[in-house]
Design a protein around this motif. Structure first.
Motif, PDB file in Angstrom:
ATOM      1  N   GLY A  82       0.824  -0.912  -0.101  1.00 43.39           N
ATOM      2  CA  GLY A  82       0.137  -0.389  -0.259  1.00 43.39           C
ATOM      3  C   GLY A  82       1.110   1.334   0.103  1.00 43.39           C
ATOM      4  O   GLY A  82       0.344   2.035  -0.132  1.00 43.39           O
ATOM      5  N   GLU A  83       2.548   1.194   0.651  1.00 43.32           N
ATOM      6  CA  GLU A  83       2.699   2.206  -0.060  1.00 43.32           C
ATOM      7  C   GLU A  83       3.894   2.515  -0.524  1.00 43.32           C
ATOM      8  O   GLU A  83       3.961   3.248  -1.337  1.00 43.32           O
ATOM      9  N   HIS A  84       4.023   1.551  -1.538  1.00 42.74           N
ATOM     10  CA  HIS A  84       4.085   1.854  -3.105  1.00 42.74           C
ATOM     11  C   HIS A  84       5.445   1.836  -2.562  1.00 42.74           C
ATOM     12  O   HIS A  84       6.245   2.313  -3.480  1.00 42.74           O
ATOM     13  N   LYS A  85       6.809   0.989  -2.329  1.00 41.20           N
ATOM     14  CA  LYS A  85       7.470   1.408  -1.941  1.00 41.20           C
ATOM     15  C   LYS A  85       8.563   1.028  -3.513  1.00 41.20           C
ATOM     16  O   LYS A  85       8.373   0.269  -3.830  1.00 41.20           O
ATOM     17  N   PHE A  86       9.604   1.778  -2.741  1.00 42.35           N
ATOM     18  CA  PHE A  86      10.454   1.296  -4.156  1.00 42.35           C
ATOM     19  C   PHE A  86      11.761   1.283  -4.043  1.00 42.35           C
ATOM     20  O   PHE A  86      12.517   2.097  -2.873  1.00 42.35           O
ATOM     21  N   GLU A  87      12.570   0.613  -4.040  1.00 46.31           N
ATOM     22  CA  GLU A  87      13.577   0.901  -3.659  1.00 46.31           C
ATOM     23  C   GLU A  87      14.795   0.352  -5.067  1.00 46.31           C
ATOM     24  O   GLU A  87      14.342   0.193  -6.006  1.00 46.31           O
ATOM     25  N   TYR A  88      16.061   1.746  -4.985  1.00 42.01           N
ATOM     26  CA  TYR A  88      17.323   1.476  -5.408  1.00 42.01           C
ATOM     27  C   TYR A  88      18.711   0.264  -4.883  1.00 42.01           C
ATOM     28  O   TYR A  88      19.055   0.853  -4.003  1.00 42.01           O
ATOM     29  N   THR A  89      18.705  -0.577  -5.844  1.00 40.14           N
ATOM     30  CA  THR A  89      19.767  -1.793  -5.554  1.00 40.14           C
ATOM     31  C   THR A  89      20.283  -2.172  -6.223  1.00 40.14           C
ATOM     32  O   THR A  89      20.506  -2.207  -6.647  1.00 40.14           O
ATOM     33  N   ASN A  90      21.516  -2.289  -5.129  1.00 41.41           N
ATOM     34  CA  ASN A  90      23.137  -3.093  -5.549  1.00 41.41           C
ATOM     35  C   ASN A  90      22.489  -4.163  -6.769  1.00 41.41           C
ATOM     36  O   ASN A  90      21.488  -5.207  -5.841  1.00 41.41           O
ATOM     37  N   GLY A  91      22.993  -4.845  -8.022  1.00 40.69           N
ATOM     38  CA  GLY A  91      22.413  -5.852  -7.761  1.00 40.69           C
ATOM     39  C   GLY A  91      23.692  -6.886  -7.515  1.00 40.69           C
ATOM     40  O   GLY A  91      24.679  -6.464  -6.775  1.00 40.69           O
ATOM     41  N   PRO A  92      24.225  -8.004  -8.363  1.00 37.42           N
ATOM     42  CA  PRO A  92      25.121  -9.185  -7.393  1.00 37.42           C
ATOM     43  C   PRO A  92      26.243  -8.730  -7.656  1.00 37.42           C
ATOM     44  O   PRO A  92      27.505  -8.410  -6.726  1.00 37.42           O
ATOM     45  N   SER A  93      26.649  -8.020  -8.127  1.00 33.20           N
ATOM     46  CA  SER A  93      28.203  -7.196  -7.949  1.00 33.20           C
ATOM     47  C   SER A  93      27.830  -5.319  -7.108  1.00 33.20           C
ATOM     48  O   SER A  93      27.179  -5.062  -8.017  1.00 33.20           O
ATOM     49  N   LYS A  94      29.468  -5.060  -6.248  1.00 29.34           N
ATOM     50  CA  LYS A  94      29.248  -3.807  -6.054  1.00 29.34           C
ATOM     51  C   LYS A  94      30.563  -3.150  -6.339  1.00 29.34           C
ATOM     52  O   LYS A  94      31.831  -4.480  -6.420  1.00 29.34           O
ATOM     53  N   CYS A  95      30.717  -2.258  -6.046  1.00 25.30           N
ATOM     54  CA  CYS A  95      31.432  -1.421  -6.614  1.00 25.30           C
ATOM     55  C   CYS A  95      32.858  -1.535  -5.040  1.00 25.30           C
ATOM     56  O   CYS A  95      33.748  -1.180  -5.584  1.00 25.30           O
ATOM     57  N   ASP A  96      32.051  -1.855  -3.600  1.00 24.52           N
ATOM     58  CA  ASP A  96      32.478  -1.307  -2.905  1.00 24.52           C
ATOM     59  C   ASP A  96      31.846  -2.351  -2.030  1.00 24.52           C
ATOM     60  O   ASP A  96      31.234  -2.048  -1.927  1.00 24.52           O
ATOM     61  N   THR A  97      33.215  -3.372  -1.512  1.00 21.35           N
ATOM     62  CA  THR A  97      31.850  -4.706  -0.468  1.00 21.35           C
ATOM     63  C   THR A  97      31.225  -3.763   0.285  1.00 21.35           C
ATOM     64  O   THR A  97      30.776  -5.331   1.357  1.00 21.35           O
ATOM     65  N   SER A  98      31.620  -3.010   0.682  1.00 23.86           N
ATOM     66  CA  SER A  98      31.122  -2.245   1.816  1.00 23.86           C
ATOM     67  C   SER A  98      29.674  -1.786   1.591  1.00 23.86           C
ATOM     68  O   SER A  98      28.969  -0.404   2.273  1.00 23.86           O
ATOM     69  N   GLU A  99      29.352  -1.734   0.264  1.00 26.28           N
ATOM     70  CA  GLU A  99      27.925  -1.297   0.246  1.00 26.28           C
ATOM     71  C   GLU A  99      27.308  -1.684   1.234  1.00 26.28           C
ATOM     72  O   GLU A  99      26.674  -2.942   0.936  1.00 26.28           O
ATOM     73  N   PRO A 100      26.111  -1.237   1.112  1.00 29.67           N
ATOM     74  CA  PRO A 100      24.587  -1.756   1.744  1.00 29.67           C
ATOM     75  C   PRO A 100      24.020  -2.170   0.126  1.00 29.67           C
ATOM     76  O   PRO A 100      24.602  -1.651  -0.657  1.00 29.67           O
ATOM     77  N   ASP A 101      23.138  -3.342  -0.010  1.00 34.60           N
ATOM     78  CA  ASP A 101      22.297  -3.732  -0.679  1.00 34.60           C
ATOM     79  C   ASP A 101      21.055  -2.776  -1.230  1.00 34.60           C
ATOM     80  O   ASP A 101      21.242  -2.591  -2.619  1.00 34.60           O
ATOM     81  N   VAL A 102      20.344  -2.734  -0.328  1.00 39.55           N
ATOM     82  CA  VAL A 102      19.605  -1.015  -0.667  1.00 39.55           C
ATOM     83  C   VAL A 102      20.446  -0.071  -0.571  1.00 39.55           C
ATOM     84  O   VAL A 102      20.561   0.126   0.553  1.00 39.55           O
ATOM     85  N   ILE A 103      20.156   1.084  -1.800  1.00 42.86           N
ATOM     86  CA  ILE A 103      21.150   2.073  -2.141  1.00 42.86           C
ATOM     87  C   ILE A 103      20.631   3.142  -1.424  1.00 42.86           C
ATOM     88  O   ILE A 103      20.675   3.965  -1.389  1.00 42.86           O
ATOM     89  N   PHE A 104      19.200   3.302  -2.001  1.00 44.93           N
ATOM     90  CA  PHE A 104      18.124   4.079  -1.428  1.00 44.93           C
ATOM     91  C   PHE A 104      16.743   3.573  -1.692  1.00 44.93           C
ATOM     92  O   PHE A 104      16.625   2.910  -2.138  1.00 44.93           O
TER      93      PHE A 104
END
Length: 162
Positions: A82-104
């Protein structure tokens, strides 16, 4: 004569009795939002883009040309809640291993009347009202028309949810 009358009454009332017992099953077509989100959530990856200027374009370009290789597999996830949640997420490869899975996280809005979908495309730096050019189970094409100039951006995404 009574037998004929009873037969007539039976012929009229019997179908009426059984007509109430059957259930007519009608398929429900998927709405834009169901195709976009699936039943819970659906992920999409940008695969191509096209820039139009004064009605002319250099053609369809590979979206990987816009990103570093580690960003090219990032995903746009639309939720059916109901909130129409949207996520922009890292795919299988990350630019830095410390990056979160969900970018925003943000939200998305769909206006069926004019097929407008509002969501963020990070490379452009904001939320825009995108006109849906095509939406199928596996492909989404959206286009933004600039209000003051004769130009537009068109992006195509493929579903990564199977």
């Amino acid at each position: 004569m009574k037998a004929l009358f009873r037969l007539f009454m039976l012929a009229v009332t019997l179908p009426a009795l059984f007509a109430g017992c059957s259930e007519k099953v009608e398929p429900t077509p998927l709405t834009y939002s169901q195709i976009l989100t699936g039943t819970e959530k659906k992920a999409w990856r940008m695969v191509s883009y096209q820039i139009f200027d004064n009605g002319k374009s250099d053609g369809v370009q590979n979206a990987q040309n816009l990103f570093a290789p580690c960003e090219a597999d990032d995903q746009y996830v639309f939720y059916a809640n109901g909130e129409h949640k949207f996520e922009y997420t890292n795919g299988p490869s990350k630019c830095d291993t410390s990056e979160p899975d969900v970018i925003f996280e943000d939200s998305w809005t769909l206006i069926n009347g004019n097929a407008t979908l509002e969501f963020v495309i990070p490379v452009l730096g904001g939320k825009f009202p995108w006109t849906i050019r095509n939406l199928t189970e596996n492909s989404l094409t959206v286009e933004y028309f600039f209000p003051d100039i004769e130009a537009s951006y068109r992006f195509t995404f493929n579903s990564t949810t199977r």
